[in-house]
Scaffold this motif. Structure first.
Motif, PDB file in Angstrom:
ATOM      1  N   ILE A 110      23.147  27.824  66.274  1.00 21.06           N
ATOM      2  CA  ILE A 110      24.775  27.720  65.683  1.00 21.06           C
ATOM      3  C   ILE A 110      25.643  25.984  66.199  1.00 21.06           C
ATOM      4  CG2 ILE A 110      26.547  28.647  64.910  1.00 21.06           C
ATOM      5  CD1 ILE A 110      25.853  30.938  64.408  1.00 21.06           C
ATOM      6  N   PRO A 111      26.267  25.727  67.199  1.00 21.18           N
ATOM      7  CA  PRO A 111      26.174  25.082  68.067  1.00 21.18           C
ATOM      8  C   PRO A 111      25.918  24.199  67.298  1.00 21.18           C
ATOM      9  CG  PRO A 111      26.020  26.763  69.558  1.00 21.18           C
ATOM     10  CD  PRO A 111      25.174  27.183  68.393  1.00 21.18           C
ATOM     11  N   PHE A 112      24.373  23.831  67.899  1.00 17.42           N
ATOM     12  CA  PHE A 112      23.450  22.313  66.377  1.00 17.42           C
ATOM     13  C   PHE A 112      23.944  22.474  65.281  1.00 17.42           C
ATOM     14  CE2 PHE A 112      20.757  24.447  70.798  1.00 17.42           C
ATOM     15  CZ  PHE A 112      20.680  23.276  71.450  1.00 17.42           C
ATOM     16  N   ILE A 113      23.430  23.206  65.017  1.00  8.52           N
ATOM     17  CA  ILE A 113      23.546  23.455  63.844  1.00  8.52           C
ATOM     18  C   ILE A 113      25.444  22.522  63.310  1.00  8.52           C
ATOM     19  CG2 ILE A 113      24.043  24.639  61.018  1.00  8.52           C
ATOM     20  CD1 ILE A 113      21.340  26.666  62.588  1.00  8.52           C
ATOM     21  N   ILE A 114      26.705  23.636  63.690  1.00  9.21           N
ATOM     22  CA  ILE A 114      27.699  22.823  63.254  1.00  9.21           C
ATOM     23  C   ILE A 114      27.636  21.707  63.859  1.00  9.21           C
ATOM     24  CG2 ILE A 114      29.888  23.281  64.336  1.00  9.21           C
ATOM     25  CD1 ILE A 114      29.659  25.832  64.565  1.00  9.21           C
ATOM     26  N   LYS A 115      27.553  20.843  65.143  1.00  7.59           N
ATOM     27  CA  LYS A 115      27.467  19.159  65.590  1.00  7.59           C
ATOM     28  C   LYS A 115      26.739  18.744  64.686  1.00  7.59           C
ATOM     29  CE  LYS A 115      23.863  17.825  67.958  1.00  7.59           C
ATOM     30  NZ  LYS A 115      23.311  16.949  68.119  1.00  7.59           N
ATOM     31  N   ASP A 116      25.721  19.052  64.286  1.00  7.91           N
ATOM     32  CA  ASP A 116      25.275  17.945  62.894  1.00  7.91           C
ATOM     33  C   ASP A 116      25.186  18.380  61.677  1.00  7.91           C
ATOM     34  OD1 ASP A 116      22.852  17.290  64.877  1.00  7.91           O
ATOM     35  OD2 ASP A 116      21.581  18.373  64.548  1.00  7.91           O
ATOM     36  N   LEU A 117      26.090  18.814  61.289  1.00  2.66           N
ATOM     37  CA  LEU A 117      26.387  18.970  60.229  1.00  2.66           C
ATOM     38  C   LEU A 117      28.347  17.905  60.245  1.00  2.66           C
ATOM     39  CD1 LEU A 117      26.893  22.870  58.897  1.00  2.66           C
ATOM     40  CD2 LEU A 117      25.654  20.818  57.796  1.00  2.66           C
ATOM     41  N   ILE A 118      29.113  17.922  61.127  1.00  8.22           N
ATOM     42  CA  ILE A 118      30.008  17.366  61.567  1.00  8.22           C
ATOM     43  C   ILE A 118      29.104  15.702  61.415  1.00  8.22           C
ATOM     44  CG2 ILE A 118      31.191  16.398  63.159  1.00  8.22           C
ATOM     45  CD1 ILE A 118      31.654  19.342  64.265  1.00  8.22           C
ATOM     46  N   MET A 119      28.348  15.798  62.169  1.00 10.50           N
ATOM     47  CA  MET A 119      27.470  13.953  62.212  1.00 10.50           C
ATOM     48  C   MET A 119      26.784  13.411  61.184  1.00 10.50           C
ATOM     49  SD  MET A 119      27.508  13.289  65.304  1.00 10.50           S
ATOM     50  CE  MET A 119      29.653  13.397  65.498  1.00 10.50           C
ATOM     51  N   ALA A 120      26.658  14.975  60.203  1.00  7.68           N
ATOM     52  CA  ALA A 120      26.282  13.950  58.552  1.00  7.68           C
ATOM     53  C   ALA A 120      27.533  14.234  58.156  1.00  7.68           C
ATOM     54  CB  ALA A 120      25.588  15.212  58.119  1.00  7.68           C
ATOM     55  N   GLY A 121      28.634  14.598  58.168  1.00  6.33           N
ATOM     56  CA  GLY A 121      30.100  14.088  57.762  1.00  6.33           C
ATOM     57  C   GLY A 121      30.138  12.686  57.565  1.00  6.33           C
ATOM     58  N   VAL A 122      30.450  12.421  59.614  1.00  2.87           N
ATOM     59  CA  VAL A 122      30.352  11.478  59.672  1.00  2.87           C
ATOM     60  C   VAL A 122      29.623  10.036  58.900  1.00  2.87           C
ATOM     61  CG1 VAL A 122      30.448   9.855  61.760  1.00  2.87           C
ATOM     62  CG2 VAL A 122      31.429  12.964  61.849  1.00  2.87           C
ATOM     63  N   ALA A 123      28.298  10.799  58.846  1.00  3.64           N
ATOM     64  CA  ALA A 123      27.755   9.157  58.796  1.00  3.64           C
ATOM     65  C   ALA A 123      27.845   9.402  57.305  1.00  3.64           C
ATOM     66  CB  ALA A 123      26.332  10.289  58.653  1.00  3.64           C
ATOM     67  N   ALA A 124      28.355  10.177  56.427  1.00  2.00           N
ATOM     68  CA  ALA A 124      29.444  10.322  54.981  1.00  2.00           C
ATOM     69  C   ALA A 124      29.810   9.155  54.538  1.00  2.00           C
ATOM     70  CB  ALA A 124      28.608  12.002  54.051  1.00  2.00           C
ATOM     71  N   VAL A 125      31.209   9.282  56.044  1.00  3.48           N
ATOM     72  CA  VAL A 125      32.327   8.732  55.536  1.00  3.48           C
ATOM     73  C   VAL A 125      32.148   7.354  55.542  1.00  3.48           C
ATOM     74  CG1 VAL A 125      34.378   8.882  56.863  1.00  3.48           C
ATOM     75  CG2 VAL A 125      33.219  11.057  56.024  1.00  3.48           C
ATOM     76  N   ILE A 126      31.406   7.015  57.054  1.00  4.33           N
ATOM     77  CA  ILE A 126      31.144   5.733  57.539  1.00  4.33           C
ATOM     78  C   ILE A 126      30.583   4.620  57.086  1.00  4.33           C
ATOM     79  CG2 ILE A 126      31.915   5.924  60.374  1.00  4.33           C
ATOM     80  CD1 ILE A 126      29.576   6.302  60.962  1.00  4.33           C
ATOM     81  N   ALA A 127      29.402   5.119  56.230  1.00  2.00           N
ATOM     82  CA  ALA A 127      28.166   4.653  55.938  1.00  2.00           C
ATOM     83  C   ALA A 127      28.504   3.682  54.705  1.00  2.00           C
ATOM     84  CB  ALA A 127      26.592   5.490  55.500  1.00  2.00           C
TER      85      ALA A 127
END
Length: 201
Positions: free
Chosen positions: A164-181
């Motif tokens: 779960i810690p990995f999944i949460i981190k990567d979901l956050i990173m996916a959101g960040v990628a979508a925002v800055i892309a």
């Protein structure tokens, strides 16, 4: 025939972009790799793989991830914790392979969509889903079988809960990628080399 060949040929600019993402993957593999959960290091590689697909497109994005994997497999210490060929006998090798699929899928979604905010989010979260469906499944089979254990859905889900810690981190990173892309996309791809359409004003 000539036109099709020219479309399939990588330009010097394409190769430069791919090389940049190979370097970013190597950096992302080790920026926080000293932080581990169990024996699995935390990395920013999924984040970079998502951006590779969105910014480079399915073909070039996947090519850059193949280049990254190939570089490590010939011995360069570009994988997490500065490993190289040893990753082949590691349960995390599935994630290395998943980055190719992530970049390809994110790029394909963007190629087949209008470049809207929902499209960026769809591409990012679809890619991170592929990362875990493929990468974690590979990890579970490798880890369980090498330990002499029995495969079961219960075991699969029980161990997944510890991720779960990995999944949460990567979901956050996916959101960040979508925002800055979108902003990076406009800067990098004023002429969209993988769809043939211009994004210049």
């Amino acid at each position: 025939m000539t036109t099709q060949k020219s479309k399939n040929r990588l330009s010097a600019r394409d190769i430069t972009k791919a090389a940049m993402f190979i370097a970013l993957m190597a950096a992302g593999a080790n920026a926080t790799a000293f932080i581990t959960i169990g024996t699995v290091p935390m990395t920013f590689q999924p984040f970079v793989a998502i951006l590779a697909g969105i910014l480079l497109g399915s073909r070039l994005g996947a090519f850059s991830m193949i280049g990254y994997a190939a570089l490590g497999l010939i011995g360069a210490p570009v994988f997490a914790q500065f490993t190289g060929t040893a990753v082949i006998v590691s349960p995390t090798f599935g994630f290395v392979l998943s980055y190719i699929l992530m970049a390809f899928s994110a790029g394909l979604i963007m190629e087949r969509s209008r470049r809207t905010v929902p499209a960026y989010f769809t591409a990012s979260f679809s890619a991170i889903t592929i990362c875990y469906v493929f990468g974690y499944t590979y990890w579970y089979f490798f880890f369980t079988l090498s330990a002499g254990g029995a495969l079961s859905m219960g075991g699969y889900l029980a161990i997944l809960a510890t991720w779960i810690p990995f999944i949460i981190k990567d979901l956050i990173m996916a959101g960040v990628a979508a925002v800055i892309a979108p902003r990076i996309d406009k800067a990098v791809n004023r002429r969209n080399t993988y769809t043939g359409t211009s994004t210049a004003a």
